[in-house]
Design an enzyme around this catalytic site. Structure first.
Site, PDB file in Angstrom:
ATOM      1  N   GLU A 108      -9.942  -1.999   5.002  1.00  0.00           N
ATOM      2  CA  GLU A 108     -10.752  -1.884   6.194  1.00  0.00           C
ATOM      3  C   GLU A 108     -11.696  -3.127   6.341  1.00  0.00           C
ATOM      4  O   GLU A 108     -12.434  -3.570   5.304  1.00  0.00           O
ATOM      5  CB  GLU A 108     -11.194  -0.475   6.264  1.00  0.00           C
ATOM      6  CG  GLU A 108     -10.121   0.522   6.181  1.00  0.00           C
ATOM      7  CD  GLU A 108      -9.373   0.801   7.616  1.00  0.00           C
ATOM      8  OE1 GLU A 108      -9.396  -0.288   8.376  1.00  0.00           O
ATOM      9  OE2 GLU A 108      -8.552   1.740   7.609  1.00  0.00           O
TER      10      GLU A 108
ATOM     11  N   ASN B  56      -8.168  -3.244  14.073  1.00  0.00           N
ATOM     12  CA  ASN B  56      -9.584  -3.722  13.502  1.00  0.00           C
ATOM     13  C   ASN B  56      -9.587  -4.605  12.536  1.00  0.00           C
ATOM     14  O   ASN B  56     -10.457  -5.219  12.177  1.00  0.00           O
ATOM     15  CB  ASN B  56     -10.333  -2.405  13.243  1.00  0.00           C
ATOM     16  CG  ASN B  56      -9.424  -1.767  11.666  1.00  0.00           C
ATOM     17  OD1 ASN B  56      -8.474  -2.505  11.286  1.00  0.00           O
ATOM     18  ND2 ASN B  56      -9.913  -0.830  11.171  1.00  0.00           N
TER      19      ASN B  56
ATOM     20  N   HIS C 265      -7.618  -5.111   9.818  1.00  0.00           N
ATOM     21  CA  HIS C 265      -7.200  -4.859   8.514  1.00  0.00           C
ATOM     22  C   HIS C 265      -5.999  -5.318   7.927  1.00  0.00           C
ATOM     23  O   HIS C 265      -5.133  -5.690   8.958  1.00  0.00           O
ATOM     24  CB  HIS C 265      -7.381  -3.354   7.911  1.00  0.00           C
ATOM     25  CG  HIS C 265      -6.251  -2.336   8.657  1.00  0.00           C
ATOM     26  ND1 HIS C 265      -6.668  -1.252   9.319  1.00  0.00           N
ATOM     27  CD2 HIS C 265      -4.893  -2.360   8.243  1.00  0.00           C
ATOM     28  CE1 HIS C 265      -5.318  -0.740   9.531  1.00  0.00           C
ATOM     29  NE2 HIS C 265      -4.375  -1.461   9.172  1.00  0.00           N
TER      30      HIS C 265
ATOM     31  N   ASP D  52       0.765  -1.339   0.045  1.00  0.00           N
ATOM     32  CA  ASP D  52       0.027   0.021   0.119  1.00  0.00           C
ATOM     33  C   ASP D  52       0.762   1.075  -0.083  1.00  0.00           C
ATOM     34  O   ASP D  52       2.140   1.183   0.090  1.00  0.00           O
ATOM     35  CB  ASP D  52      -0.882   0.123   1.012  1.00  0.00           C
ATOM     36  CG  ASP D  52      -0.309  -0.478   2.411  1.00  0.00           C
ATOM     37  OD1 ASP D  52       0.911  -0.596   2.534  1.00  0.00           O
ATOM     38  OD2 ASP D  52      -1.022  -0.792   3.314  1.00  0.00           O
TER      39      ASP D  52
END
Ligand code: GLP
Length: 233
Positions: free
Chosen positions: A136, A129, A131, A67
Site C-alpha cells: 500500500e 491507489n 499499490h 500475495d
C-alpha cells in the site's frame, strides 16, 4: 519503462500470454511471478489456449504468487483457489511447484525465490491507489515479503470478489517492493478508467512511496500494457 497502448483487454492478453509462452519455449524450467485479480485473468485464459495449441508443458515451471489473504473465511476466497481455477488446473503444472506467501514461509519467501533462481517474468496488476501486490502507499521501497493491513480503499475495491464486504480479510501476506523489483522482467497490466489516475501518477510523477508502483520506474526491463481507457493520452 516501455509502454504498449493496446486496443482492448483481449489484445493485451494475447501479447502478454505470448511473452509467457515464448519464455517457456526458451526456458522450460522458467520461474514465473504471478498476480491475481481481474487484470491478468484474460492473459491466463490465453496462456491456457496457447499452451494447448502449441503443446507447451508447464511440468518444470515454478511459480511464486505475489500475495495471499490472511485468515480468509472460505477456501474459495483465497488467492490460491483463484489461481487453481483460472490457470493451474488447466495446465500440466505440478501444484507442488506453485508457491504463495503464508504464515509458515513469510520469513523465507524471498530466499525461496532466490534459491529457485529468481523470477524470470513477473506479471503485475495495479491497485487504484497505485499499490502493487498488497504494498500500500507508504511502503518502503526496500521491503521484503511481509504482512500488511489492507487499506479501506483496497478492501472496498476487492469486495467485488466476495459475498459481502465484511467477508474481505483485513490483512494479507505480500511480496515486498524490493522482492518484486528483483524480477528479471516485469509486465504490468492495467485496463479501465478506474486505473487511469494510478497509471498517470506512475508515468508522470517522480518515484515516491506514495505510489508503490513507481519503484518500477528505474527497473531495467518493465513494460506497461494499457488499454485506451487507462492510458494517459
Ligand atoms: C489486489 C491484488 C493486486 C492486484 C490489484 C488490482 O489488491 N493484491 O495484486 O494487482 O488488486 O486488481 P484488479 O486487477 O482486480 O484490478
Amino acid at each position: 519503462m516501455k509502454i504498449f497502448i493496446c486496443e482492448n483487454a483481449d489484445e493485451i492478453a494475447r501479447l502478454c500470454a505470448q511473452k509467457v509462452i515464448n519464455l517457456i519455449k526458451r526456458k522450460e524450467d522458467a520461474i514465473l511471478g504471478l498476480a491475481t485479480g481481474s487484470s491478468p485473468q484474460k492473459t491466463y485464459q490465453q496462456i491456457i489456449e496457447l499452451s494447448k495449441q502449441n503443446n507447451i508443458s508447464f511440468k518444470n515451471i515454478k511459480t511464486f504468487n505475489l500475495d495471499e489473504y490472511v485468515d480468509y473465511k472460505k477456501e474459495k476466497d483465497s488467492y490460491e483457489f483463484f489461481m487453481k481455477e483460472n490457470l493451474f488446473l488447466e495446465l500440466d503444472i505440478n501444484l507442488k511447484n506453485t508457491n504463495f506467501p503464508n504464515k509458515q514461509n513469510i520469513n523465507n519467501y524471498d530466499d525461496l525465490i532466490k534459491e529457485a533462481g529468481g523470477i524470470d517474468l513477473q506479471i503485475l496488476g495495479i491497485g487504484t491507489n497505485g499499490h502493487i501486490a498488497f504494498n500500500e502507499p507508504g511502503t518502503s521501497f526496500g521491503s521484503n515479503t511481509h504482512i500488511v493491513n489492507l487499506t479501506e480503499q483496497t478492501i472496498k475495491d476487492n469486495s467485488r470478489f466476495f459475498t459481502t464486504i465484511d467477508d474481505v480479510p483485513k490483512q494479507a501476506y505480500t511480496m515486498g517492493l524490493s522482492s518484486i523489483y528483483k524480477a528479471k522482467e516485469i509486465i504490468l497490466i492495467a485496463t479501465g478508467k478506474n486505473k487511469k489516475k494510478a497509471i498517470e501518477t506512475l508515468i508522470k510523477e517522480n518515484k515516491d512511496i506514495s505510489c508503490p508502483a513507481s519503484i518500477l520506474k528505474d527497473h531495467p526491463n518493465v513494460t506497461l500494457f494499457l488499454d485506451y481507457d487507462c492510458a494517459p493520452i
